[in-house]
Design a protein around this motif. Structure first.
Motif, mmCIF file in Angstrom:
data_model
loop_
_atom_site.group_PDB
_atom_site.id
_atom_site.type_symbol
_atom_site.label_atom_id
_atom_site.label_comp_id
_atom_site.label_asym_id
_atom_site.label_seq_id
_atom_site.Cartn_x
_atom_site.Cartn_y
_atom_site.Cartn_z
ATOM 1 N N THR A 1 0.844 -1.192 0.000
ATOM 2 C CA THR A 1 0.000 0.000 0.000
ATOM 3 C C THR A 1 0.874 1.235 0.000
ATOM 4 O O THR A 1 2.081 1.174 0.325
ATOM 5 C CB THR A 1 -0.908 0.038 1.242
ATOM 6 O OG1 THR A 1 -0.089 0.210 2.417
ATOM 7 C CG2 THR A 1 -1.732 -1.233 1.360
ATOM 8 N N ALA A 2 0.272 2.379 -0.338
ATOM 9 C CA ALA A 2 1.022 3.633 -0.340
ATOM 10 C C ALA A 2 1.548 3.965 1.053
ATOM 11 O O ALA A 2 2.687 4.419 1.218
ATOM 12 C CB ALA A 2 0.145 4.767 -0.861
ATOM 13 N N SER A 3 0.729 3.734 2.072
ATOM 14 C CA SER A 3 1.146 4.036 3.438
ATOM 15 C C SER A 3 2.330 3.181 3.868
ATOM 16 O O SER A 3 3.309 3.688 4.445
ATOM 17 C CB SER A 3 -0.034 3.815 4.397
ATOM 18 O OG SER A 3 0.359 4.033 5.732
ATOM 19 N N ASP B 1 6.163 4.447 4.710
ATOM 20 C CA ASP B 1 6.813 4.083 5.973
ATOM 21 C C ASP B 1 8.171 3.435 5.721
ATOM 22 O O ASP B 1 9.153 3.723 6.421
ATOM 23 C CB ASP B 1 5.927 3.116 6.763
ATOM 24 C CG ASP B 1 4.712 3.797 7.377
ATOM 25 O OD1 ASP B 1 4.693 5.046 7.433
ATOM 26 O OD2 ASP B 1 3.782 3.072 7.788
ATOM 27 N N GLU B 2 8.235 2.555 4.723
ATOM 28 C CA GLU B 2 9.497 1.885 4.400
ATOM 29 C C GLU B 2 10.543 2.883 3.909
ATOM 30 O O GLU B 2 11.718 2.821 4.284
ATOM 31 C CB GLU B 2 9.258 0.802 3.359
ATOM 32 C CG GLU B 2 10.527 0.203 2.753
ATOM 33 C CD GLU B 2 11.466 -0.418 3.786
ATOM 34 O OE1 GLU B 2 12.685 -0.432 3.534
ATOM 35 O OE2 GLU B 2 10.990 -0.868 4.846
ATOM 36 N N LEU B 3 10.128 3.831 3.065
ATOM 37 C CA LEU B 3 11.072 4.826 2.566
ATOM 38 C C LEU B 3 11.614 5.694 3.693
ATOM 39 O O LEU B 3 12.824 5.968 3.757
ATOM 40 C CB LEU B 3 10.404 5.700 1.506
ATOM 41 C CG LEU B 3 10.058 5.027 0.184
ATOM 42 C CD1 LEU B 3 9.458 6.052 -0.782
ATOM 43 C CD2 LEU B 3 11.274 4.361 -0.447
ATOM 44 N N ARG C 1 16.018 7.138 7.507
ATOM 45 C CA ARG C 1 16.612 7.292 8.846
ATOM 46 C C ARG C 1 17.873 6.439 8.982
ATOM 47 O O ARG C 1 18.866 6.877 9.579
ATOM 48 C CB ARG C 1 15.585 6.927 9.913
ATOM 49 C CG ARG C 1 14.450 7.939 10.042
ATOM 50 C CD ARG C 1 13.606 7.692 11.280
ATOM 51 N NE ARG C 1 12.852 6.461 11.197
ATOM 52 C CZ ARG C 1 11.632 6.361 10.674
ATOM 53 N NH1 ARG C 1 11.032 7.431 10.172
ATOM 54 N NH2 ARG C 1 10.993 5.205 10.658
ATOM 55 N N ARG C 2 17.855 5.240 8.403
ATOM 56 C CA ARG C 2 19.066 4.407 8.429
ATOM 57 C C ARG C 2 20.197 5.102 7.674
ATOM 58 O O ARG C 2 21.354 5.119 8.125
ATOM 59 C CB ARG C 2 18.779 3.034 7.812
ATOM 60 C CG ARG C 2 17.781 2.188 8.583
ATOM 61 C CD ARG C 2 17.783 0.749 8.104
ATOM 62 N NE ARG C 2 17.428 0.594 6.706
ATOM 63 C CZ ARG C 2 16.197 0.391 6.252
ATOM 64 N NH1 ARG C 2 15.181 0.357 7.113
ATOM 65 N NH2 ARG C 2 15.961 0.243 4.977
ATOM 66 N N LEU D 1 2.786 4.354 -4.801
ATOM 67 C CA LEU D 1 3.256 5.617 -4.231
ATOM 68 C C LEU D 1 4.203 6.328 -5.189
ATOM 69 O O LEU D 1 5.115 5.707 -5.749
ATOM 70 C CB LEU D 1 4.000 5.357 -2.913
ATOM 71 C CG LEU D 1 4.642 6.570 -2.237
ATOM 72 C CD1 LEU D 1 3.570 7.525 -1.705
ATOM 73 C CD2 LEU D 1 5.579 6.124 -1.117
ATOM 74 N N VAL D 2 3.982 7.629 -5.362
ATOM 75 C CA VAL D 2 4.890 8.494 -6.115
ATOM 76 C C VAL D 2 5.398 9.577 -5.168
ATOM 77 O O VAL D 2 4.596 10.265 -4.525
ATOM 78 C CB VAL D 2 4.198 9.147 -7.329
ATOM 79 C CG1 VAL D 2 5.147 10.128 -8.026
ATOM 80 C CG2 VAL D 2 3.712 8.084 -8.303
ATOM 81 N N VAL D 3 6.707 9.716 -5.073
ATOM 82 C CA VAL D 3 7.326 10.742 -4.230
ATOM 83 C C VAL D 3 8.016 11.759 -5.127
ATOM 84 O O VAL D 3 8.855 11.393 -5.964
ATOM 85 C CB VAL D 3 8.354 10.127 -3.259
ATOM 86 C CG1 VAL D 3 9.010 11.226 -2.412
ATOM 87 C CG2 VAL D 3 7.704 9.080 -2.371
ATOM 88 N N VAL D 4 7.670 13.032 -4.965
ATOM 89 C CA VAL D 4 8.379 14.125 -5.634
ATOM 90 C C VAL D 4 9.387 14.658 -4.631
ATOM 91 O O VAL D 4 9.008 15.195 -3.583
ATOM 92 C CB VAL D 4 7.414 15.233 -6.088
ATOM 93 C CG1 VAL D 4 8.183 16.323 -6.829
ATOM 94 C CG2 VAL D 4 6.317 14.657 -6.977
ATOM 95 N N LEU D 5 10.670 14.504 -4.928
ATOM 96 C CA LEU D 5 11.727 14.790 -3.958
ATOM 97 C C LEU D 5 12.550 16.002 -4.379
ATOM 98 O O LEU D 5 13.348 15.936 -5.315
ATOM 99 C CB LEU D 5 12.635 13.561 -3.809
ATOM 100 C CG LEU D 5 13.752 13.663 -2.769
ATOM 101 C CD1 LEU D 5 13.165 13.849 -1.367
ATOM 102 C CD2 LEU D 5 14.644 12.423 -2.822
#
Length: 230
Positions: free
Chosen positions: A44-46, A50-52, A57-58, A137-141
């Motif tokens: 899921t997108a959520s 969360d994984e990203l 953080r790692r 999920l699409v992330v614009v960074l």
């Protein structure tokens, strides 16, 4: 670009309707040679977000988990790819999405342009990720101290011509720069945030991406951390 984009959307409208259904759960690919069972892929997108953020953080504290057995992973992926997120980011050599989010081969579909500027090739690539690969999920960074933003502000300050193809970048980022020029503080930072949010909103409003969640984020070059933008 606007007229070409309208034509592109007209051609793809019928295909979009069939792609808006539920996203299939993609089984995780095994990581050969680790001795551990494969972790479930975010479905899921959520979960993908969360994984990203956990991976980021790692990365920020210098404890990445990847790469792991790249040769084995490459063999597993030779028959097909199942990325769980798409990232539209800048070409800046310090902002590599796979590293920033501590992900491995086959986990992310990454598209990078200077200043994460949109064009038809970017939109088509993102549509492929969402419709064909079922990426949820699409992330614009965006990121601080962006060279494309700096070039845009230089043009607006001086009126000097921008050579060749760089003109496209300046034209696309200029609206955000003009909207934020009167704000107190760092004009470049305000411009980057406004432009990144605008790209997110443009993708969200496009029916071709109705099957995915789209978010905007900012990468801090000093801390290594990613923060979501409102």
């Amino acid at each position: 670009m606007a007229s070409n984009r309208r034509a592109f959307l007209t051609v793809t409208a019928s295909a979009t309707a069939s792609a808006a259904g539920a996203l299939a759960v993609v089984p995780a690919q095994a990581t050969a040679g680790t001795g551990r069972p494969p972790a479930p892929a975010p479905a899921t997108a959520s979960a993908a977000l969360d994984e990203l953020l956990a991976g980021n953080r790692r990365y920020a504290v210098g404890r990445p988990r990847r790469p792991q057995d790249v040769v084995g992973r490459r063999r597993v992926l030779a028959g097909g790819q199942h990325p769980f997120a798409a990232v539209l980011g800048c070409i800046d050599s310090r902002v590599v999405p796979e590293l920033v989010f501590d992900q491995g081969l086959g986990d992310l579909l990454c598209i990078r342009t200077a200043g994460q500027v949109l064009d038809e090739a970017v939109l088509g690539s993102l549509q492929y990720a969402v419709e064909e690969l079922r990426v949820p999920l699409v992330v614009v960074l965006g990121h601080e101290r962006c060279g494309a933003v700096a070039a845009t502000l230089g043009r607006l300050r001086t009126g000097a011509a921008v050579p060749g193809h760089l003109e496209l970048l300046v034209e696309e980022i200029s609206p955000a720069a003009r909207r934020t020029r009167a704000l107190p503080g760092d004009w470049a930072e305000h411009t980057m945030r406004a432009h990144t949010a605008w790209v997110r909103d443009a993708i969200r409003a496009d029916p071709a991406f109705a099957g995915a969640s789209v978010v905007a984020a900012r990468f801090d070059l000093d801390s290594g951390l990613v923060a979501l933008l409102p």
